[in-house]
Design an enzyme around this catalytic site. Sequence first.
Site, PDB file in Angstrom:
ATOM      1  CB  SER A  97      34.997 -14.594 -81.237  1.00 27.91           C
ATOM      2  OG  SER A  97      35.923 -15.351 -82.084  1.00 27.91           O
ATOM      3  CB  ILE A 134      37.622  -9.728 -87.577  1.00 23.56           C
ATOM      4  CG1 ILE A 134      38.927  -9.000 -87.159  1.00 23.56           C
ATOM      5  CG2 ILE A 134      37.383  -9.723 -89.259  1.00 23.56           C
ATOM      6  CD1 ILE A 134      40.393  -9.170 -87.895  1.00 23.56           C
ATOM      7  CE1 TYR A 194      46.128 -17.370 -89.691  1.00 22.01           C
ATOM      8  CE2 TYR A 194      47.812 -15.520 -89.925  1.00 22.01           C
ATOM      9  CZ  TYR A 194      46.734 -15.767 -89.622  1.00 22.01           C
ATOM     10  OH  TYR A 194      45.465 -14.908 -89.659  1.00 22.01           O
ATOM     11  CE  LYS A 228      45.101 -16.154 -92.824  1.00 16.78           C
ATOM     12  NZ  LYS A 228      43.675 -15.973 -92.741  1.00 16.78           N
TER      13      LYS A 228
END
Length: 321
Positions: free
Chosen positions: A50, A52, A203, A207
Amino acid sequence: MSFFRNTIWFMKGLKEYTKNGYLSASKNFCEKDLEVDVSGRSFMITGANSGIGKSAAIEIAKRGGVVHMVCRDPKRGEDALNEIKEITGSQNIKLHQLDMSKPNDVLKFTKEFETSGEKLNVLINNAGCMVNTREVTEEGYEKNFATNTLGTHILTTGLTSVLSKYDDPRVIIVTSGGMLTQKLNIDDLQSEKLSSFDGTMVYAQNKRQQVVMTEIYATKYPSIHFSCMHPGWADTPAVRSAMPSFYEKMKDRLRSAEQGADTAVWLALIPNIKQKPNGEFYQDRQVVSKHLPLAWTKSSSQENEELVKKLDEMVKSLPQV
């Protein structure tokens, strides 16, 4: 400081990360960059069912590449596989079931792929999660960290031996501009010391970790080109489910999944990638800064190396396949 960072970042995002930001940046794109035939080259994409990941799989398959889809849910993976075959007309697409939040399974997968004889030229680490309450996996890891950081590390380092056998090897990590609000924190990788758990912040910290990992990998494995990229604010199933309030406020400004995938596809497909800077952070086909001005988010080389050292120690503690 966090308020300052978040405010500057959001203002930057309104200008650059939206669909209008993409349309503005795309005026400088070279269309010929993606007029390529990559028949015979092999690409692995995690989270390819799904958003990207799926968009990247379609663009690569259209250009003749062999696509290895790595998906957590076998039913959703099979549905996406059939859809991609129908859209592209390609039969060179293979499906692998793997949950990136399970380090033991990721390690086993890398060992099995290494001995399978399958070719691999490009790895796109796209799979990720944003869990908004603290969850601990069966193996004892906080789930966001297990998926976004540790799983990515195990898959990447485990496949470097395969990648290095072939011409023009590349690794791309789909990260997030949200990391600009975070300074690397190697003292609380499992988010155990937070006074209150904030999934968005955790999150973003993951990253930031991915950006640091990319730098270290580029030095450690010089024969492979490593990059990380920000897709912008894209309308994907993950954004809708993990950030519903953000989605409702911004849905009319969000990029399409195809626009979000563009830079990852570009990094995967352009010829002569070695002419591009290694270990860098890309946005809309350009190297951009890893830090906001005056945000004090830079970490030392010792801290960066310590992160990867800790990840390596975690891998060593796993049952070896």
